[in-house]
Write a protein that holds these residues in place. Structure first.
Motif, PDB file in Angstrom:
ATOM      1  N   GLY A  75       0.801  -1.218   0.000  1.00 19.82           N
ATOM      2  CA  GLY A  75       0.000   0.000   0.000  1.00 19.82           C
ATOM      3  C   GLY A  75       0.832   1.266   0.000  1.00 19.82           C
ATOM      4  N   ARG A  76       1.904   1.260   0.764  1.00 21.51           N
ATOM      5  CA  ARG A  76       2.786   2.434   0.822  1.00 21.51           C
ATOM      6  C   ARG A  76       3.441   2.679  -0.532  1.00 21.51           C
ATOM      7  N   ALA A  77       3.954   1.620  -1.155  1.00 19.48           N
ATOM      8  CA  ALA A  77       4.596   1.740  -2.464  1.00 19.48           C
ATOM      9  C   ALA A  77       3.575   2.143  -3.526  1.00 19.48           C
ATOM     10  N   GLU A  78       2.366   1.587  -3.441  1.00 14.48           N
ATOM     11  CA  GLU A  78       1.321   1.925  -4.406  1.00 14.48           C
ATOM     12  C   GLU A  78       0.959   3.407  -4.314  1.00 14.48           C
ATOM     13  N   ALA A  79       0.845   3.921  -3.107  1.00 13.82           N
ATOM     14  CA  ALA A  79       0.532   5.343  -2.929  1.00 13.82           C
ATOM     15  C   ALA A  79       1.625   6.216  -3.524  1.00 13.82           C
ATOM     16  N   HIS A  80       2.867   5.825  -3.319  1.00 12.74           N
ATOM     17  CA  HIS A  80       3.978   6.597  -3.875  1.00 12.74           C
ATOM     18  C   HIS A  80       3.977   6.509  -5.400  1.00 12.74           C
ATOM     19  N   LEU A  81       3.698   5.331  -5.930  1.00 17.30           N
ATOM     20  CA  LEU A  81       3.642   5.143  -7.375  1.00 17.30           C
ATOM     21  C   LEU A  81       2.584   6.055  -8.004  1.00 17.30           C
ATOM     22  N   ILE A  82       1.407   6.087  -7.416  1.00 16.41           N
ATOM     23  CA  ILE A  82       0.316   6.911  -7.945  1.00 16.41           C
ATOM     24  C   ILE A  82       0.707   8.388  -7.906  1.00 16.41           C
ATOM     25  N   ALA A  83       1.290   8.813  -6.797  1.00 15.21           N
ATOM     26  CA  ALA A  83       1.722  10.210  -6.687  1.00 15.21           C
ATOM     27  C   ALA A  83       2.804  10.525  -7.717  1.00 15.21           C
ATOM     28  N   MET A  84       3.743   9.606  -7.885  1.00 16.13           N
ATOM     29  CA  MET A  84       4.826   9.827  -8.825  1.00 16.13           C
ATOM     30  C   MET A  84       4.310   9.881 -10.261  1.00 16.13           C
ATOM     31  N   ALA A  85       3.375   9.001 -10.595  1.00 18.02           N
ATOM     32  CA  ALA A  85       2.827   8.961 -11.957  1.00 18.02           C
ATOM     33  C   ALA A  85       2.100  10.259 -12.305  1.00 18.02           C
TER      34      ALA A  85
ATOM     35  N   ALA B   4       8.924   2.014 -13.073  1.00 20.12           N
ATOM     36  CA  ALA B   4       9.449   0.785 -12.461  1.00 20.12           C
ATOM     37  C   ALA B   4      10.879   1.001 -11.964  1.00 20.12           C
ATOM     38  N   ASP B   5      11.697   1.629 -12.794  1.00 27.21           N
ATOM     39  CA  ASP B   5      13.083   1.875 -12.410  1.00 27.21           C
ATOM     40  C   ASP B   5      13.170   2.821 -11.215  1.00 27.21           C
ATOM     41  N   ARG B   6      12.330   3.847 -11.190  1.00 21.29           N
ATOM     42  CA  ARG B   6      12.370   4.809 -10.083  1.00 21.29           C
ATOM     43  C   ARG B   6      11.902   4.168  -8.780  1.00 21.29           C
ATOM     44  N   MET B   7      10.885   3.297  -8.863  1.00 20.92           N
ATOM     45  CA  MET B   7      10.410   2.613  -7.657  1.00 20.92           C
ATOM     46  C   MET B   7      11.528   1.760  -7.057  1.00 20.92           C
ATOM     47  N   ALA B   8      12.304   1.105  -7.901  1.00 25.95           N
ATOM     48  CA  ALA B   8      13.424   0.293  -7.420  1.00 25.95           C
ATOM     49  C   ALA B   8      14.539   1.189  -6.887  1.00 25.95           C
ATOM     50  N   ALA B   9      14.827   2.293  -7.590  1.00 25.97           N
ATOM     51  CA  ALA B   9      15.890   3.202  -7.160  1.00 25.97           C
ATOM     52  C   ALA B   9      15.575   3.816  -5.798  1.00 25.97           C
ATOM     53  N   LEU B  10      14.297   4.098  -5.544  1.00 32.31           N
ATOM     54  CA  LEU B  10      13.891   4.676  -4.263  1.00 32.31           C
ATOM     55  C   LEU B  10      13.682   3.614  -3.184  1.00 32.31           C
ATOM     56  N   GLU B  11      13.933   2.349  -3.555  1.00 33.07           N
ATOM     57  CA  GLU B  11      13.872   1.203  -2.648  1.00 33.07           C
ATOM     58  C   GLU B  11      12.482   0.940  -2.065  1.00 33.07           C
ATOM     59  N   PHE B  12      11.443   1.249  -2.842  1.00 30.30           N
ATOM     60  CA  PHE B  12      10.091   0.853  -2.449  1.00 30.30           C
ATOM     61  C   PHE B  12       9.896  -0.626  -2.761  1.00 30.30           C
ATOM     62  N   VAL B  13      10.627  -1.117  -3.768  1.00 38.24           N
ATOM     63  CA  VAL B  13      10.615  -2.530  -4.151  1.00 38.24           C
ATOM     64  C   VAL B  13      12.039  -2.925  -4.524  1.00 38.24           C
ATOM     65  N   ASP B  14      12.334  -4.222  -4.452  1.00 34.98           N
ATOM     66  CA  ASP B  14      13.648  -4.689  -4.907  1.00 34.98           C
ATOM     67  C   ASP B  14      13.737  -4.559  -6.415  1.00 34.98           C
TER      68      ASP B  14
END
Length: 69
Positions: free
Chosen positions: A17-27, A44-54
Motif C-alpha cells: 500500500g505504501r509503495a502503491e501510494a507513492h507510485l500513484i503520486a509519482m505517476a 518501475a526503475d524509479r520505484m526500485a531506485a527509491l527502494e520501495f521494491v527490490d
C-alpha cells in the motif's frame, strides 16, 4: 481462474500500500528532466531506485495504475 489469482497475489506482495501510494503520486507528478511523460519502465526503475521494491516489471506498474483508475 486460479492462475490469475496467483498472479494477483504475487503483485500484491511486490507493491504494498505504501509503495502503491507513492507510485500513484509519482505517476501524476512532473516527469524526469528531459522527458515529456512518465513511461512504465521509468516508473518501475524509479520505484526500485527509491527502494520501495527490490525490482518490479513495467507490467506490474501498468496493472497497479489501471486498478486505481
Amino acid at each position: 481462474n486460479a492462475s490469475r489469482r496467483a498472479e494477483a497475489e504475487t503483485e500484491a506482495k511486490t507493491i504494498d500500500g505504501r509503495a502503491e501510494a507513492h507510485l500513484i503520486a509519482m505517476a501524476g507528478s512532473e516527469p524526469p528532466k528531459g522527458r515529456t511523460r512518465w513511461t512504465l519502465k521509468l516508473l518501475a526503475d524509479r520505484m526500485a531506485a527509491l527502494e520501495f521494491v527490490d525490482s518490479v516489471c513495467p507490467e506490474t506498474i501498468r496493472k497497479t495504475l489501471k486498478k486505481t483508475r
